[in-house]
Design a protein around this motif. Structure first.
Motif, PDB file in Angstrom:
ATOM      1  N   SER A  60      35.055  17.431   1.734  1.00 41.63           N
ATOM      2  CA  SER A  60      35.369  18.594   1.061  1.00 41.63           C
ATOM      3  C   SER A  60      35.479  20.071   1.590  1.00 41.63           C
ATOM      4  N   GLY A  61      34.955  19.664   3.276  1.00 45.55           N
ATOM      5  CA  GLY A  61      35.011  20.803   4.314  1.00 45.55           C
ATOM      6  C   GLY A  61      34.020  20.499   4.942  1.00 45.55           C
ATOM      7  N   ASP A  62      32.799  20.553   3.854  1.00 44.09           N
ATOM      8  CA  ASP A  62      30.997  21.166   4.070  1.00 44.09           C
ATOM      9  C   ASP A  62      30.050  20.128   4.240  1.00 44.09           C
ATOM     10  N   THR A  63      29.862  19.654   5.557  1.00 43.15           N
ATOM     11  CA  THR A  63      29.236  18.058   5.527  1.00 43.15           C
ATOM     12  C   THR A  63      27.473  18.152   5.461  1.00 43.15           C
ATOM     13  N   THR A  64      26.785  20.122   4.904  1.00 39.05           N
ATOM     14  CA  THR A  64      26.020  20.424   4.830  1.00 39.05           C
ATOM     15  C   THR A  64      25.566  19.977   3.198  1.00 39.05           C
ATOM     16  N   VAL A  65      26.592  19.583   1.789  1.00 39.52           N
ATOM     17  CA  VAL A  65      26.047  19.796   0.990  1.00 39.52           C
ATOM     18  C   VAL A  65      26.287  17.703   0.434  1.00 39.52           C
TER      19      VAL A  65
ATOM     20  N   THR B 287      31.018  10.109   5.976  1.00 40.51           N
ATOM     21  CA  THR B 287      31.753  10.419   5.383  1.00 40.51           C
ATOM     22  C   THR B 287      33.658  10.204   5.719  1.00 40.51           C
TER      23      THR B 287
ATOM     24  N   ARG C 192      24.128  20.508  13.433  1.00 39.07           N
ATOM     25  CA  ARG C 192      25.343  19.557  12.287  1.00 39.07           C
ATOM     26  C   ARG C 192      25.238  18.277  12.782  1.00 39.07           C
TER      27      ARG C 192
ATOM     28  N   GLY D  37      29.953  15.820   2.809  1.00 42.38           N
ATOM     29  CA  GLY D  37      31.186  16.017   2.402  1.00 42.38           C
ATOM     30  C   GLY D  37      32.375  15.318   2.156  1.00 42.38           C
TER      31      GLY D  37
ATOM     32  N   LYS E 133      34.357  14.992  -1.748  1.00 39.69           N
ATOM     33  CA  LYS E 133      34.967  15.971  -2.714  1.00 39.69           C
ATOM     34  C   LYS E 133      35.994  14.707  -3.611  1.00 39.69           C
TER      35      LYS E 133
END
Length: 514
Positions: free
Chosen positions: A333-338, A302, A493, A379, A381
């Motif tokens: 993006s702040g979301d490492t799940t996507v 990331t 995580r 993660g 954008k």
């Protein structure tokens, strides 16, 4: 209270009790008598009065309480030298309940209600398959217990788990690898069936299809020890797959995973020794060899910063050329799940809308294999802000290539990092070993979150730890705790790996590429 010395694997002779064990022997004998005395008030009273128990009284008390699970027998022997096996079998016969005395817990599949089935020859037929043997020499056998009723040759039973009928051609009883055909077996008997098409370990076979039930199998231990495997000889993939499928029928504690992300085949077992046994079985039974190695772990890539980059793909040749130009902003993006989030903020038509999907397609393909070490990107954008096009030479392919160029440049400029998988770990050990286990977890970069007592002399240590540090942990834990420790974990995580770990991962990836 006699000395016995083995003269061969199965024969032993009585000898005088050696002096050097007499003290320990008396201590053990006293503990045994105390355990017998605790089984009833009458025996306890006689014990305090100093009376000796007879052999029959000791036997009866042990048998009753072993079957209640109040006393656990421990016997000595050597599997390596095949010593003590007859004595073990004698103890099983003397103290453990016979199959025709053992109840089975079942579930009525129509109502969901649980019930207890007592072996009863007069009830409707029900059978529990509790083991499978898949041997290249003797074939496949499903080992079963008749819980109720009777099972006869040339009959048909319904598999409630698979919703299929199974034709029962022949029934066998087994003694080692010797099979003897019989015409029927009744409640409490254990036998074997061959050539069942769909039945697996844990399935229930019944006579009444309109009253489906399922008996409870013993809980299957979850395998956590993982190794990568591949055939030693190229071209043996089919042989390995066939052999492993047979072994999987026998052993439900083995799990196979095709890790397409890291281009490896994984095998999970209870421990390293367990996986070595599987390797030996493949070699001995199916004449195919595999190589076990440390697996590649599921790292991620990331970025930490925001950058703006331009990607331009321009190529001129005879006829139509190729032209695609994009200006993009890449940020966390702040979301490492996507893997990624794609947006467009185009004003004035600098890039026609029909090329937006092509730009996203370029990003979508890039995140599958990151620029740092080839691991998936998460993660991030990506925002399309500007660009330009050519009315003749522009195409979807050109804009996809432009987005790819922008991604690769922008990713490496935006402070890229490697993320490592973090697992939530629970280790259950006797109280005496908690210090050693916690020290070991600290050495493995684990963070101990707390401990909980089960009030039976054991502690459950909860920690978070990089999954890569758990490779070989089962073996180390058994060594630290004398085989008394157990563990489980699950991925929770991803978080940024230390710089030395990142450097090692990148170097290993470069070496693999070479």
């Amino acid at each position: 209270m006699k000395g016995r010395k083995y003269t061969s694997a199965s024969n032993k002779v009585e000898i005088p009790i050696p002096d050097y064990v007499e003290k320990q022997l008396n201590t053990a004998r006293a503990s045994l008598m105390e355990a017998v005395a605790e089984t009833s008030d009458e025996l306890m009273e006689r014990y305090f009065e100093g009376e000796e128990f007879t052999s029959d009284e000791i036997y009866d008390a042990l048998k009753e309480n072993v079957q209640k699970c109040a006393i656990t027998p421990v016997v000595m022997g050597s599997g390596l030298n095949c010593q003590g096996m007859n004595y073990l079998l004698q103890c099983i016969e003397k103290y453990l309940p016979s199959p025709d005395q053992r109840e089975c817990i079942g579930t009525d599949l129509a109502t969901g209600e649980r019930f207890t089935a007592v072996p009863n020859a007069d009830a409707a037929t029900s059978v529990l398959v509790w083991k499978t043997i898949a041997d290249p020499f003797i074939g496949k056998y499903s080992i079963f217990k008749v819980v109720t009723g009777e099972i006869t040759a040339d009959s048909t039973l319904y598999n409630s788990a698979k919703d299929v009928d199974e034709k029962i051609a022949k029934i066998f009883i087994m003694t080692g690898k010797e099979t003897t055909e019989v015409s029927k077996l009744t409640a409490g008997d254990i036998g074997a069936l061959s050539k069942l098409t769909s039945t697996q370990t844990g399935d229930t076979l019944i006579a009444q299809r309109n009253a489906p039930i399922a008996y409870k199998m013993a809980d299957i231990v979850t395998p956590y020890e993982c190794m990568a495997y591949k055939p030693v000889t190229k071209g043996d993939d089919d042989k390995v797959a066939a052999g492993l499928s047979k072994i999987l029928e026998e052993d439900k504690t083995i799990r196979l995973v095709n890790d397409t992300e890291n281009r490896q085949s994984l095998i999970y077992g209870i421990g390293e020794q367990h996986l070595d046994v599987v390797k030996s079985k493949l070699a001995d039974r199916y004449k195919v060899n595999i190589e076990l190695s440390k697996p590649r772990f599921a790292y991620r890539e990331t970025i930490l910063k925001t950058v703006e980059v331009r990607g331009k793909h321009k190529k001129q040749s005879g006829g139509h050329g190729q032209y695609g130009d994009v200006l993009m902003v890449f940020e966390p993006s702040g979301d490492t799940t996507v893997p990624y989030i794609f947006e467009e903020k185009i004003f004035g038509g600098s890039v026609p809308k029909n090329y937006f999907p092509a730009v996203e397609k370029g990003i979508q393909e890039c995140v599958l294999k990151g620029p740092m070490a080839g691991y998936p990107v998460v993660g991030i954008k990506a925002t399309l802000t500007d660009g330009s096009y050519h009315p003749v030479d522009s195409s979807e392919m050109a804009f996809k290539m432009a987005a790819t160029l922008a991604f690769k440049e922008g990713f490496m400029k935006a402070s890229p990092v490697i993320l490592e998988p973090i697992g939530a770990l629970k280790v259950t050990v006797p109280d005496a070993y908690t210090g050693d286990v916690m020290g070991d977890l600290n050495r493995r970069r684990g963070r101990v979150l707390g401990m909980n007592s089960n009030h039976h002399g054991k502690q459950t240590i909860e920690a978070e730890i990089p999954v890569s540090e758990l490779h070989g942990y089962g073996t180390d834990l058994r060594s630290m705790t004398g085989g008394l420790g157990s563990y489980e974990y699950e991925l929770v995580r991803y978080e940024q790996a230390p710089s030395d770990i990142q450097a090692a991962v990148i170097a290993a990836s470069a070496k693999d590429e070479e």
